[in-house]
Design a protein around this motif. Sequence first.
Motif, PDB file in Angstrom:
ATOM      1  N   GLU A 461       0.876  -1.349   0.028  1.00 49.13           N
ATOM      2  CA  GLU A 461       0.109  -0.034  -0.111  1.00 49.13           C
ATOM      3  C   GLU A 461       0.932   1.292   0.057  1.00 49.13           C
ATOM      4  O   GLU A 461       0.520   2.158  -0.483  1.00 49.13           O
ATOM      5  N   VAL A 462       2.048   1.262   0.756  1.00 44.61           N
ATOM      6  CA  VAL A 462       2.946   2.317   0.831  1.00 44.61           C
ATOM      7  C   VAL A 462       3.346   2.692  -0.514  1.00 44.61           C
ATOM      8  O   VAL A 462       3.352   3.887  -1.178  1.00 44.61           O
ATOM      9  N   GLN A 463       3.756   1.601  -1.195  1.00 47.21           N
ATOM     10  CA  GLN A 463       4.234   1.807  -2.790  1.00 47.21           C
ATOM     11  C   GLN A 463       3.083   2.312  -3.630  1.00 47.21           C
ATOM     12  O   GLN A 463       3.751   3.301  -4.383  1.00 47.21           O
ATOM     13  N   LYS A 464       1.869   1.740  -3.465  1.00 48.22           N
ATOM     14  CA  LYS A 464       0.935   2.350  -4.073  1.00 48.22           C
ATOM     15  C   LYS A 464       0.865   3.849  -4.148  1.00 48.22           C
ATOM     16  O   LYS A 464       0.765   4.530  -5.058  1.00 48.22           O
ATOM     17  N   PHE A 465       0.741   4.130  -2.563  1.00 50.38           N
ATOM     18  CA  PHE A 465       0.693   5.501  -2.670  1.00 50.38           C
ATOM     19  C   PHE A 465       1.727   6.427  -2.690  1.00 50.38           C
ATOM     20  O   PHE A 465       1.718   7.562  -3.107  1.00 50.38           O
ATOM     21  N   GLU A 466       2.715   6.024  -2.679  1.00 53.53           N
ATOM     22  CA  GLU A 466       4.218   6.700  -2.955  1.00 53.53           C
ATOM     23  C   GLU A 466       4.196   7.023  -4.415  1.00 53.53           C
ATOM     24  O   GLU A 466       4.578   8.078  -4.956  1.00 53.53           O
ATOM     25  N   GLY A 467       3.703   6.111  -5.152  1.00 51.17           N
ATOM     26  CA  GLY A 467       3.672   6.065  -6.722  1.00 51.17           C
ATOM     27  C   GLY A 467       2.608   7.335  -7.107  1.00 51.17           C
ATOM     28  O   GLY A 467       2.689   7.997  -7.897  1.00 51.17           O
ATOM     29  N   TRP A 468       1.498   7.104  -6.451  1.00 47.77           N
ATOM     30  CA  TRP A 468       0.655   8.391  -6.664  1.00 47.77           C
ATOM     31  C   TRP A 468       1.133   9.703  -6.466  1.00 47.77           C
ATOM     32  O   TRP A 468       0.862  10.768  -6.964  1.00 47.77           O
ATOM     33  N   LEU A 469       1.773   9.680  -5.082  1.00 44.49           N
ATOM     34  CA  LEU A 469       2.450  11.002  -4.669  1.00 44.49           C
ATOM     35  C   LEU A 469       3.395  11.652  -5.696  1.00 44.49           C
ATOM     36  O   LEU A 469       3.450  12.808  -5.750  1.00 44.49           O
ATOM     37  N   ALA A 470       4.467  10.599  -6.109  1.00 49.02           N
ATOM     38  CA  ALA A 470       5.455  11.003  -7.116  1.00 49.02           C
ATOM     39  C   ALA A 470       4.754  11.505  -8.398  1.00 49.02           C
ATOM     40  O   ALA A 470       5.119  12.532  -8.924  1.00 49.02           O
ATOM     41  N   GLU A 471       3.544  10.928  -8.856  1.00 47.24           N
ATOM     42  CA  GLU A 471       2.830  11.216  -9.809  1.00 47.24           C
ATOM     43  C   GLU A 471       2.435  12.794  -9.762  1.00 47.24           C
ATOM     44  O   GLU A 471       2.417  13.796 -10.732  1.00 47.24           O
ATOM     45  N   VAL A 472       1.629  12.963  -8.731  1.00 50.22           N
ATOM     46  CA  VAL A 472       0.897  14.495  -8.513  1.00 50.22           C
ATOM     47  C   VAL A 472       2.294  15.352  -8.125  1.00 50.22           C
ATOM     48  O   VAL A 472       2.087  16.492  -8.834  1.00 50.22           O
ATOM     49  N   GLU A 473       3.500  14.905  -7.611  1.00 48.99           N
ATOM     50  CA  GLU A 473       4.426  15.948  -7.652  1.00 48.99           C
ATOM     51  C   GLU A 473       5.042  16.487  -8.819  1.00 48.99           C
ATOM     52  O   GLU A 473       5.584  17.581  -9.064  1.00 48.99           O
ATOM     53  N   GLY A 474       5.169  15.343  -9.589  1.00 53.21           N
ATOM     54  CA  GLY A 474       5.769  15.819 -11.029  1.00 53.21           C
ATOM     55  C   GLY A 474       4.723  16.437 -11.903  1.00 53.21           C
ATOM     56  O   GLY A 474       5.110  16.931 -12.908  1.00 53.21           O
TER      57      GLY A 474
END
Length: 616
Positions: A461-474
């Motif tokens: 779950e952490v990996q999934k949300f970190e992926g979305w977070l990286a997507e938003v920050e980019g």
Amino acid sequence: MSWGTELWDQFDNLEKHTQWGIDVLEKYIKFVKERTEIELSYAKQLRNLSKKYQPKKNSKEEEEYRYTSTRAFLATLNEMNDYAGQHEVISENMTSLITAELTRYVQELKQERKSHFHDGRKAQQHIETCWKQLEASKRRFERDCKEADRAQQYFEKMDADINVTKADVEKARQQAQLRHQMAEDSKAEYSSTLQKFNSEQHEHYYTHIPNIFQKIQEMEERRIVRIGESMKTFAKVDRQVIPIIGKCLDEITKAAESVDHKNDSQMVIEAFKSGFEPPGDVDFEDFTQPMKRTVSESSLSNSRGDGKSEPKFGSKSKGKLWPFIKKNKPPPPPPASASPSAVPNGPQSPKQQKEPLSHRFNEFMTSKPKIHCFRSLKRGLSLKLGAGPEDFSNLPPEQRRKKLQQKVDELNRDIQKEMDSRDALTKMKDVYIKNPQMGDAASVDHRLAELGQNIEKLRLEVQKFEGWLAEVEGRLPARSEQPRRQSGVYEAQNPSGVNSCAQDRESPDGSYTEEQSQETEMKVPATDFDDEFDDEEPLPTIGTCKALYTFEGQNEGTISVAEGEMLYVIEEDKGDGWTRIRRNEDEEGYVPTSYVEVYLDKNAKDVHKPLQKISE
């Protein structure tokens, strides 16, 4: 200056005065006792006041206490709680140092006073007895003297009478002599009694009474000194807590000085910043040319559909105020293949909406363009079911980034808790292996396996949300880019070549709507349903238990219980040897199952079923 010499004849007045002194002491004890009750009542009211304004756990009030002004207010409430504690200390010290001590001293004083005045009364009774003996001896001597005088006169009369026989004269003479002897004896006795009485009286008024009165005087002086010392203690108890109360007030002042209006203003920006850029300039549209009007890329006049009429040049438009004005749009028409039941007539429960929306989703997946609009419809389904999308894509970019970051931090904390539990169980297993009589080591393996699976799931779950977070920050737009009327996030998600779903996310004036039609359609039910799922409900009670032994819960997640204490069971033993119990609304935790005797309520176990059914 002695009461024995100065007040030798004031026995009754001294008795009254000493009783008055004891009454004064008891009155002072009653005064101090009422003062302690006032201090306790004041402390209780202060604690209740502090508790009343404390933020409730798991509520929106906790979010309000992130600002410096509200944190200062929270610090003030905590300091007031400590302030109340000092008043409790005053009450306790006055009770132990003054009330209890003086109460015990009054009992001793009463016994001592009773003993002294008993000795005084005894001495008075003795001197009165001696006086009575002296009076009796005196009267007897007086009577014998009179009898002897009468006998002498009778003898002289008989001796002078020539007609009286010699025998009668002799008899009268002997009687006179006898009376004279009795008078001499009475005189001697009276003299001896008088000397004895004078001695006793001197000893009474110069020895016994002065000693007794001196003891009474010393007793009274000790009482006066004791009440003076108690008054000093009364002031000392108050003075001892003044430094601590001063520290409480200093902390309140320090908290007030920590209020930072600039920081609070910045936190408001962080809380509500959307991340969008302000809209750019509106291009001039020339209606004087007969040719067909073309719309620039940054124009706000994109049409929502074929049935929309173009806005007139001179008409009033609120498009420029799009950050502050939300326009209610009619619900979008259902897909052509959807059944009539897919169109809700007013607010419906999540259960009623689930089947039609699923059917609508399946119909939509067979149509085009499904690739670019999949995210939008999925978000709409989530909104209609009462919960936001998992990736928070319904929020503006900046708020979405914050929510994702919070979710990542929350998951990391959950992972740490699970790892701590796993470490604790590993240690317990080692103890069981070394000491088999304490428990079966194999019983812990199942729980360890569950914890390992939970940790792995949380990491995914952490990996999934970190992926979305990286997507938003980019994808957050830079300040140097040309601002657009449409959301930068959704322009990045939807290429300009495919604009069917992008147009659905724009209002007639080009403002950002974020599936507003779906939100408008289910606005009230979604809010209520969100609150129902977002708020953490306490676990229901499934029975009661009685503590068989005292358990000191020193580890995190455990709770201390006393032998014989009755508590509520909220979670059964799942094979790991621990039972979850609750004492009150704020105190719950785990205790060893072998330390309690559980009484399960069979009817209470069904409380979980409706919640599980809804969540499925």
